[in-house]
Write an enzyme that holds these catalytic residues in place. Structure first.
Site, PDB file in Angstrom:
ATOM      1  N   GLU A  13       0.804  -1.219   0.000  1.00 52.68           N
ATOM      2  CA  GLU A  13       0.000   0.000   0.000  1.00 52.68           C
ATOM      3  C   GLU A  13       0.841   1.275   0.000  1.00 52.68           C
ATOM      4  OE1 GLU A  13      -4.000  -1.650   2.232  1.00 52.68           O
ATOM      5  OE2 GLU A  13      -2.314  -1.027   3.466  1.00 52.68           O
ATOM      6  N   GLY A  79     -13.130  -3.130   1.184  1.00 51.98           N
ATOM      7  CA  GLY A  79     -14.239  -3.819   0.549  1.00 51.98           C
ATOM      8  C   GLY A  79     -15.436  -2.896   0.429  1.00 51.98           C
ATOM      9  N   MET A 172      -9.810  -2.408   8.008  1.00 52.89           N
ATOM     10  CA  MET A 172      -9.418  -2.880   9.337  1.00 52.89           C
ATOM     11  C   MET A 172      -8.581  -1.893  10.157  1.00 52.89           C
ATOM     12  SD  MET A 172      -8.556  -6.812   8.157  1.00 52.89           S
ATOM     13  CE  MET A 172      -8.276  -7.465   9.788  1.00 52.89           C
ATOM     14  N   GLU A 173      -8.311  -0.691   9.634  1.00 54.18           N
ATOM     15  CA  GLU A 173      -7.413   0.229  10.352  1.00 54.18           C
ATOM     16  C   GLU A 173      -7.906   1.675  10.455  1.00 54.18           C
ATOM     17  OE1 GLU A 173      -5.564  -3.178   8.660  1.00 54.18           O
ATOM     18  OE2 GLU A 173      -6.134  -1.418   7.459  1.00 54.18           O
ATOM     19  N   ASP A 196     -12.483  -5.453  -3.354  1.00 54.14           N
ATOM     20  CA  ASP A 196     -13.482  -6.532  -3.345  1.00 54.14           C
ATOM     21  C   ASP A 196     -14.809  -5.946  -2.879  1.00 54.14           C
ATOM     22  OD1 ASP A 196     -13.837  -7.155  -0.249  1.00 54.14           O
ATOM     23  OD2 ASP A 196     -11.691  -6.882  -0.614  1.00 54.14           O
TER      24      ASP A 196
END
Length: 230
Positions: A13, A79, A172-173, A196
């Site tokens: 990333e 996502g 998630m962060e 996704d």
């Protein structure tokens, strides 16, 4: 002088950004590696925090404590949780929160906030940076991003998150980074590109689009830096 700190969860990333920086030094604290250097006339510290909320919050607090910080930019993949947000699209955070913490707990426990609000200035810069690319293969969206300690790849779980939070995407962060930034009064923005659809097919889509999405997000961050520099 601007002191911009950029966080990605994984090396993929931040690779594009690191490749375009002039790295002057590399420091390690608590297992995190921080690259100090320049992008044009801007002082940059670039790091990866690892996956998950605790890693993200730990790394963010170290950035704030150890390095002079004027803004924090978080870049990465996510996502989609909105049918209008397609694969490889960009999501620019309006606000962020956790989908795996009860809303009542968010409101009644420190810091007594259900959401953490991104910097209006950085949000506007991100929109300008996207528009500079004149990109016709993916769109941008400004909206809510939700975070939790799990990769969402289940249709039923996705529906549950959408019903409660009405977010644009999930990762998630970001909420942990926004949480720590806000209680330290540091402006922040979360940038995500879609890898996704957070559904039953997510693992397959993720494998195909992970690198493309990571580069889309990093490219927008570089354009934001160009806007700040100019």
């Amino acid at each position: 002088m601007k002191a911009i700190r950029i966080i990605g969860a994984m090396s993929i990333e931040i690779k594009m950004i690191r490749d375009r920086m002039v790295v002057g030094s590399k420091k390690q604290y608590a297992g995190f590696t921080f690259y100090q250097g320049k992008y044009k006339d801007l002082n940059i510290v670039l790091t990866t925090c690892g996956v998950g909320k605790v890693n993200a919050s730990s790394c963010t607090q170290i950035l704030i404590d150890r390095f002079n910080v004027t803004e924090i930019i978080n870049t990465g993949i996510a996502g989609s949780l909105n049918e209008k947000v397609k694969l490889l699209d960009i999501v620019i955070s309006d606000n962020v929160t956790y989908h795996d913490v009860r809303q009542e707990q968010m409101k009644t426990c420190f810091p007594f906030k259900e959401f953490f609000t991104a910097s209006e200035q950085l949000k506007n810069l991100a929109v300008k940076a996207y528009e500079r690319t004149l990109h016709d293969s993916y769109n941008y969206h400004v909206g809510r991003i939700v975070s939790g300690d799990g990769f969402i790849c289940d249709d039923d779980m996705k529906r549950g998150i959408v019903e409660i939070y009405n977010p644009h995407c999930v990762e998630m962060e970001g909420a942990a980074i926004g949480h720590v930034a806000e209680i330290n009064e540091v402006p922040f923005i979360i940038i995500r590109s879609i890898s996704d659809n957070a559904d039953n097919n997510a693992p397959v889509n993720y494998e195909e689009f992970e690198e493309l999405a990571a580069n889309n997000s990093a490219r927008l961050v570089l354009n934001i830096l160009d806007e700040i520099s100019s």
